[in-house]
Design an enzyme around this catalytic site. Structure first.
Site, PDB file in Angstrom:
ATOM      1  N   CYS A 299      -5.542  -3.385   2.057  1.00  0.00           N
ATOM      2  CA  CYS A 299      -5.408  -3.424   3.515  1.00  0.00           C
ATOM      3  C   CYS A 299      -6.722  -3.682   4.262  1.00  0.00           C
ATOM      4  O   CYS A 299      -7.252  -4.783   4.249  1.00  0.00           O
ATOM      5  CB  CYS A 299      -4.735  -2.144   3.989  1.00  0.00           C
ATOM      6  SG  CYS A 299      -4.051  -2.226   5.667  1.00  0.00           S
TER       7      CYS A 299
ATOM      8  N   LYS B   3      -9.291   2.399  -2.594  1.00  0.00           N
ATOM      9  CA  LYS B   3      -9.631   1.801  -1.300  1.00  0.00           C
ATOM     10  C   LYS B   3     -11.005   2.269  -0.822  1.00  0.00           C
ATOM     11  O   LYS B   3     -11.271   3.472  -0.737  1.00  0.00           O
ATOM     12  CB  LYS B   3      -8.558   2.171  -0.277  1.00  0.00           C
ATOM     13  CG  LYS B   3      -8.659   1.456   1.068  1.00  0.00           C
ATOM     14  CD  LYS B   3      -7.445   1.795   1.926  1.00  0.00           C
ATOM     15  CE  LYS B   3      -7.417   0.987   3.223  1.00  0.00           C
ATOM     16  NZ  LYS B   3      -6.216   1.291   4.031  1.00  0.00           N
TER      17      LYS B   3
ATOM     18  N   GLU C 163       0.841  -1.197   0.000  1.00  0.00           N
ATOM     19  CA  GLU C 163       0.000   0.000   0.000  1.00  0.00           C
ATOM     20  C   GLU C 163       0.881   1.255   0.000  1.00  0.00           C
ATOM     21  O   GLU C 163       1.851   1.349   0.763  1.00  0.00           O
ATOM     22  CB  GLU C 163      -0.882  -0.022   1.247  1.00  0.00           C
ATOM     23  CG  GLU C 163      -1.837   1.151   1.388  1.00  0.00           C
ATOM     24  CD  GLU C 163      -2.744   1.021   2.617  1.00  0.00           C
ATOM     25  OE1 GLU C 163      -3.626   1.879   2.784  1.00  0.00           O
ATOM     26  OE2 GLU C 163      -2.566   0.048   3.401  1.00  0.00           O
TER      27      GLU C 163
END
Length: 262
Positions: A144, A110, A41
């Site tokens: 994540c 995300k 990330e």
């Protein structure tokens, strides 16, 4: 498909140095026979860059994307990397997948932002399932915290994702996500999950490493330690097909009972 996981935090705030390191990793991955290299990330810029985030953010087709496409072509390997994406005045926490021919295959923003730091610097994405075809596998993208929501990963399973790429910045004391949650997600959704972490201290954060590629049997095919590493594992379509045939989870679902979830 042999997959290389680049566990590294790179150099904080230096896109140029991180591109150099990525080029080196791509060369090592190709030499080891990998068809895909996955970085963590926000690999391109570093995670804890604070108010520099808007300045360092780039368009999905910007200069760094072009540089990474050149790296992919030069080494003949597909690559996925995390970066801050600028779209007008909006900044997203994104991951982009580029093919070995340099083509931009997919870009994911995300959807679940973690903590005040991310909510202060990013806008959440609105598309849960982003996929591309690569090497006979359907590749899914996530970042994540997204993988910690079972509905998110199940959506990928129902959409046919074979290998889910999850660049991450997993922090202490949440290492159980890498150790336990990720293999369970792979098993319950019958897919491979490549979870690729940052490592070491960065500003106020301490990243725990432990990058892994887990199979549909819930077994980790590789597991990095707590330092910078390039580790490898295979995502095998034949094994995946056999596992899906033997495991009844998706066949035994009763969606009519789950209406309350939405």
């Amino acid at each position: 498909m042999r997959t290389a996981l680049l566990q590294s935090s790179g150099q904080l705030g230096s896109v140029a140095e991180n591109l150099k390191a990525f080029d080196d990793a791509a060369g090592r991955a190709a030499t080891a026979g990998a068809g895909l290299l996955v970085a963590p990330e926000l690999y391109l810029t570093g995670y804890a860059i604070g108010d520099d985030m808007p300045r360092l953010a780039e368009a999905a087709d910007g200069a760094s994307a072009a540089a990474i496409a050149e790296i992919a072509v030069r080494h003949g390997v597909a690559v996925a990397y995390g970066y801050p994406e600028r779209d007008g005045e909006t900044v997203f926490n994104s991951v982009q997948l580029i093919g070995p021919d340099g083509s931009r295959l997919a870009n994911y923003r995300k959807t679940h932002l973690f903590g005040c730091f991310e909510r202060d610097h990013f806008t959440p994405g609105e598309q849960a399932v982003v996929q591309a075809e690569l090497g006979g596998l359907r590749i899914g993208l996530m970042i994540c915290y997204d993988v910690e929501f079972p509905e998110n990963v199940r959506a990928h399973a129902l959409a046919g994702t074979d290998l889910l790429l999850v660049p991450t910045a997993q922090m202490h004391p949440f290492q159980f996500v890498a150790e336990s949650v990720v293999p369970v997600r792979a098993f319950e959704n019958q897919m491979y999950v490549a979870y690729v972490n940052r490592v070491g201290k960065e500003g106020e954060f301490e990243f725990v490493g432990l990058s892994t590629l887990a199979g549909p049997d819930g077994v980790a095919r590789t597991r990095a330690g707590r330092d910078e590493q390039l580790v490898f594992a295979d995502a095998d379509p034949a094994f995946l097909a056999a596992s899906r045939e033997a495991n009844p989870y998706l066949r035994d679902r009763r969606p009519g009972l789950y209406a309350s979830l939405i």
